[in-house]
Design a protein around this motif. Structure first.
Motif, PDB file in Angstrom:
ATOM      1  N   GLU A  71      -6.893   2.550   5.253  1.00 12.93           N
ATOM      2  CA  GLU A  71      -7.542   3.582   6.054  1.00 12.93           C
ATOM      3  C   GLU A  71      -8.198   3.007   7.308  1.00 12.93           C
ATOM      4  O   GLU A  71      -8.890   3.717   8.034  1.00 12.93           O
ATOM      5  CB  GLU A  71      -8.620   4.304   5.226  1.00 12.93           C
ATOM      6  N   SER A  78       0.849  -1.183   0.000  1.00 11.36           N
ATOM      7  CA  SER A  78       0.000   0.000   0.000  1.00 11.36           C
ATOM      8  C   SER A  78       0.887   1.235   0.000  1.00 11.36           C
ATOM      9  O   SER A  78       1.538   1.536   1.014  1.00 11.36           O
ATOM     10  CB  SER A  78      -0.907   0.019   1.235  1.00 11.36           C
ATOM     11  N   ASP A 124     -14.336  -5.893  -0.451  1.00 10.33           N
ATOM     12  CA  ASP A 124     -14.097  -5.944  -1.893  1.00 10.33           C
ATOM     13  C   ASP A 124     -12.611  -6.205  -2.098  1.00 10.33           C
ATOM     14  O   ASP A 124     -11.794  -5.288  -2.041  1.00 10.33           O
ATOM     15  CB  ASP A 124     -14.513  -4.627  -2.545  1.00 10.33           C
ATOM     16  N   ALA A 170     -17.339   3.616   1.713  1.00 11.29           N
ATOM     17  CA  ALA A 170     -16.242   2.768   1.239  1.00 11.29           C
ATOM     18  C   ALA A 170     -14.934   3.267   1.846  1.00 11.29           C
ATOM     19  O   ALA A 170     -14.603   4.449   1.743  1.00 11.29           O
ATOM     20  CB  ALA A 170     -16.172   2.799  -0.287  1.00 11.29           C
ATOM     21  N   LEU A 171     -14.178   2.358   2.459  1.00  8.85           N
ATOM     22  CA  LEU A 171     -12.895   2.690   3.071  1.00  8.85           C
ATOM     23  C   LEU A 171     -11.811   1.794   2.497  1.00  8.85           C
ATOM     24  O   LEU A 171     -11.995   0.572   2.400  1.00  8.85           O
ATOM     25  CB  LEU A 171     -12.950   2.494   4.592  1.00  8.85           C
ATOM     26  N   GLU A 172     -10.690   2.413   2.108  1.00 10.77           N
ATOM     27  CA  GLU A 172      -9.554   1.624   1.649  1.00 10.77           C
ATOM     28  C   GLU A 172      -8.983   0.824   2.821  1.00 10.77           C
ATOM     29  O   GLU A 172      -9.083   1.226   3.984  1.00 10.77           O
ATOM     30  CB  GLU A 172      -8.463   2.550   1.087  1.00 10.77           C
ATOM     31  N   LEU A 173      -8.361  -0.320   2.511  1.00  6.78           N
ATOM     32  CA  LEU A 173      -7.808  -1.154   3.573  1.00  6.78           C
ATOM     33  C   LEU A 173      -6.771  -0.406   4.403  1.00  6.78           C
ATOM     34  O   LEU A 173      -6.659  -0.609   5.615  1.00  6.78           O
ATOM     35  CB  LEU A 173      -7.192  -2.430   2.996  1.00  6.78           C
ATOM     36  N   ARG A 205     -10.880  -4.227  -5.156  1.00  2.98           N
ATOM     37  CA  ARG A 205     -10.577  -2.804  -4.948  1.00  2.98           C
ATOM     38  C   ARG A 205      -9.831  -2.553  -3.638  1.00  2.98           C
ATOM     39  O   ARG A 205      -9.488  -1.414  -3.332  1.00  2.98           O
ATOM     40  CB  ARG A 205     -11.870  -1.985  -4.945  1.00  2.98           C
ATOM     41  N   ASP A 206      -9.596  -3.589  -2.832  1.00  2.06           N
ATOM     42  CA  ASP A 206      -8.968  -3.430  -1.518  1.00  2.06           C
ATOM     43  C   ASP A 206      -9.742  -2.420  -0.681  1.00  2.06           C
ATOM     44  O   ASP A 206      -9.193  -1.480  -0.117  1.00  2.06           O
ATOM     45  CB  ASP A 206      -7.498  -2.996  -1.648  1.00  2.06           C
ATOM     46  N   GLN A 207     -11.061  -2.648  -0.595  1.00  2.54           N
ATOM     47  CA  GLN A 207     -11.936  -1.765   0.155  1.00  2.54           C
ATOM     48  C   GLN A 207     -12.875  -2.583   1.042  1.00  2.54           C
ATOM     49  O   GLN A 207     -13.143  -3.755   0.780  1.00  2.54           O
ATOM     50  CB  GLN A 207     -12.812  -0.914  -0.770  1.00  2.54           C
TER      51      GLN A 207
END
Length: 723
Positions: free
Chosen positions: A640, A36, A618, A635-638, A621-623
């Motif tokens: 985050e 990341s 997901d 939706a949050l990124e991993l 999308r790594d979310q």
């Protein structure tokens, strides 16, 4: 156990390391499995000196295939991903192959695999040194990189070189990998020279602190008595005091804490800091200049508002004598005070009619076509305020127009809130010094302000005790509602809260007409106490009251750590409710987990203390999807998710501003230094339908006997009163 059983070797799992207790490995990176760029977290495949395959995890995104590493850390076993070595410190011992050099060069923008191979063929193992000597000339030679691309390519090389140099510099000097990543993201990849000159610049990076910066400084040869070390330590002690809620410290206390941290020499340096203006002395009190200025500015603003004549007037204002709500003398005194002063405070405990009074005031003004704005420090509190009044309420940050990129607000002294006759601020006990300053600074020249809050609850997160200080100043008109109304007086929750507030042990004994909504269960053995809390929260309360155990039952503990802390309770409750939830990679979370946000995300308006659940992962999308209790899906990124934690149980502090149908509270002697009257009072008043306190007798007595754990050091009361 037989001797045969004792001699039989333990069976290893297929991926278990040969030495799971090892803390140091020498490895070569073979692959980058996941990385990341935003958080720096990466998962690397590696091979050890013993030929063992190793999975490395940590802040490792600056490393490349073929690098030789010395890594310090510990083995752990992940439920889904198996054995991994979690890296705390990393140092590069070289680049092991041509393939590694090519892989590193491939990461440079516009170079790519073919350009990287071309550079290696031309310059061999000295390729990095050759590029460093003249980046523009060497990279311009690569086929395909012309005048239009060379600028971006050189910048990419410099970022990559700087990032690697900074991370390796920090690693070689003992800075943990996670802290190194935070320093690099905060200070930029070119920070090596800055840190060599002033290693204490790292203190300002969130999540780093004095200990890490000091270790770096000492590794660089900075002596213990160096002025820069003593200055940094003194300023750090003041910063830590602010985290504890203080706005300043007495000189003697500051020097005592500084000597514990630094050793001798701090007293002499303090005089230099005062002379240079890096700290401010107010008699015997020492403050950071920014905090000093905010406290003084807020005091002036309060005096201006309280001293200004009223601008909000209504003709023929008559007190209701019939209807659904007939205000008492004290409740009507609130209405009178709001019209007579531009700044008024309404306080009181549960059952005293604060909400009914506020609703009457809002309806009165709306009926006369006056504009009313309602706000609260948190989203949860704002939603409760909207439900109570029928008028839309918002967070203070949204009201003022938070500007994330600027780190400030749209509205302030130069651009006050427009078109507002009355501004109502609920849960005002949660106002920190900085937030109160921003809010009152944005009040227009004709706007009246009503602060509503229960001053007996926990103080705010952040420096100051604004509501308490304003009441104590006696300059701001204050109405304290004390009469408990008949219907509320039947509630054992209300009676228990008032008992605690008066320093008395709460009781679960109910009369014939009472509402039996508070229960006190005694458990002296910590294990039995823990089991009782988990059993109540996992299904017993929900089943009895027809509630949803996942969203309606809240466990509140004073502390995160310990056998009755939030972490242990979360582990036990998740094992019962969500044992098979799909793990979220790189985190301790699972799909289906009950979770809480632990920091303010103003951009998404996902604020500290917001509760919800992880609804979906997901993997492409790594979310993940955060499903908030307010109905929002975000939706949050991993990368985050570091501020998202399990919330089957939460701390009492995190519960401020919210309520739940059912609340379970463990009161344990191991939490003795946190147990206070206002903490227990705050926890009990979070319950809407039922509250259960499971307590050791000595712990309950300790809680009701002590008003505050730490008395905050502030000047606002004096500055408002005396000018």
């Amino acid at each position: 156990m037989s001797s045969t059983d004792r001699e039989r070797p333990r069976t290893r799992t297929p991926d278990e390391p040969a030495a799971p207790a090892a803390r140091l490995l020498h490895v070569e990176v073979e692959s980058v499995r996941w990385s990341s760029p935003d958080s720096g977290f990466a998962v690397l495949g590696a091979i050890s000196d013993d030929g063992e395959e190793v999975i490395l995890t940590g802040t490792l995104d600056h490393l490349h295939v073929g690098e030789l590493l010395e890594v310090h850390g510990a083995w752990s076993q992940h439920a889904r991903h198996g054995w991994r070595f979690e890296v705390a410190h990393v140092a590069s011992t070289g680049i092991g192959s041509a393939a590694a050099l090519i892989d590193l060069l491939t990461a440079v923008r516009h170079v790519g695999p073919s350009g990287a191979a071309w550079l290696f063929d031309r310059y061999g193992e000295n390729v990095l040194e050759e590029i460093d000597a003249d980046p523009r000339s060497r990279l311009r030679e690569v086929p395909g990189i012309g005048p239009a691309r060379i600028g971006a390519t050189v910048r990419s090389w410099e970022r990559l070189r700087g990032k690697r140099a900074l991370r390796l510099f920090l690693g070689e000097h003992g800075v943990p990998a996670g802290a190194a990543g935070r320093i690099e993201r905060a200070l930029g990849p070119e920070a090596v020279e800055m840190l060599k000159e002033d290693p204490y610049a790292a203190i300002d990076v969130e999540g780093v602190g004095f200990a890490t910066a000091d270790a770096l400084a000492r590794a660089l040869g900075v002596p213990a008595h160096a002025p820069q070390r003593l200055d940094a330590g003194l300023l750090h002690v003041l910063s830590l005091a602010e985290l504890d809620g203080h706005c300043l410290l007495p000189r003697a206390e500051l020097l005592r804490r500084s000597q514990e941290l630094l050793g001798p020499g701090a007293a002499e340096r303090l005089e230099g800091l005062i002379a240079s203006g890096r700290v401010v002395a107010d008699g015997d009190l020492i403050a950071h200049p920014v905090v000093d200025a905010v406290e003084r500015r807020l005091a002036r603003r309060v005096r201006d508002l309280a001293g200004d004549g009223p601008h909000l007037r209504l003709d023929r204002l008559e007190r209701p004598v019939s209807g659904e709500f007939v205000p008492s003398d004290a409740q009507w005194a609130v209405v009178d005070a709001v019209f007579q002063s531009r700044l008024t405070i309404l306080t009181g405990g549960p059952g005293t009619g604060k909400t009914a009074t506020l609703r009457t005031l809002v309806e009165l003004l709306h009926g006369r076509r006056r504009s009313v704005r309602l706000c609260a420090p948190t989203g949860k509190a704002a939603r409760r305020l909207s439900e109570a009044t029928g008028i839309a309420a918002t967070t203070i940050h949204r009201l003022l127009g938070w500007l994330p990129e600027e780190g400030g607000f749209e509205h302030g002294p130069d651009d006050p809130l427009p078109g507002t006759d009355l501004l109502v601020v609920d849960e005002a006990s949660m106002l920190s010094l900085g937030l109160a300053d921003a809010l009152l600074g944005a009040v227009g020249p004709r706007t009246h302000v009503l602060l509503v809050g229960d001053v007996d609850q926990l103080p705010p997160v952040g420096p100051g005790r604004v509501l308490e200080d304003l009441i104590a100043s006696k300059l701001v008109p204050t109405v304290r509602l004390e009469e408990i109304f008949r219907q509320a007086a039947r509630s054992l929750i209300v009676r228990a809260a008032h008992s605690v507030n008066h320093g008395e042990r709460p009781s679960g004994n109910a009369g014939d007409q009472d509402i039996r909504d508070f229960f006190l269960i005694g458990r002296e053995d910590p294990r039995a106490l823990f089991d009782e809390v988990v059993s109540l929260a996992d299904g017993r309360l929900a089943s009895h009251y027809g509630l949803d155990a996942g969203t309606d039952v809240l466990v509140l503990s004073p502390m995160r750590r310990g056998p009755l802390g939030v972490d242990a309770l979360n582990d036990a409750l998740r094992a019962r409710r969500n044992a098979d939830g799909t793990p979220v990679p790189g985190t301790a979370l699972r799909v289906g987990d009950r979770v809480i946000q632990t920091r303010n995300d103003h951009e998404r308006e996902l604020m500290n203390g917001e509760l919800g659940s992880i609804a979906h992962l997901d993997s492409v999308r790594d979310q993940v999807i955060f499903a908030g209790d307010d109905g929002r899906r975000i939706a949050l990124e991993l990368d985050e998710l570091a501020t998202i934690r399990p919330a089957y149980a939460i701390t009492v502090h995190k519960s401020q501003g919210s309520q739940a149908p059912a609340v379970v509270i463990p009161v344990f002697l191991g939490h003795r230094h946190m147990l206070t009257r206002n903490l227990l009072y705050t926890a009990i008043t979070r319950a809407e339908r039922v509250c259960v306190v499971v307590a050791q007798a000595g712990a309950l007595d300790a809680a009701v006997a002590r008003r505050d754990a730490v008395r905050r050091c502030t000047r606002l009361e004096r500055l408002v009163r005396d000018g």
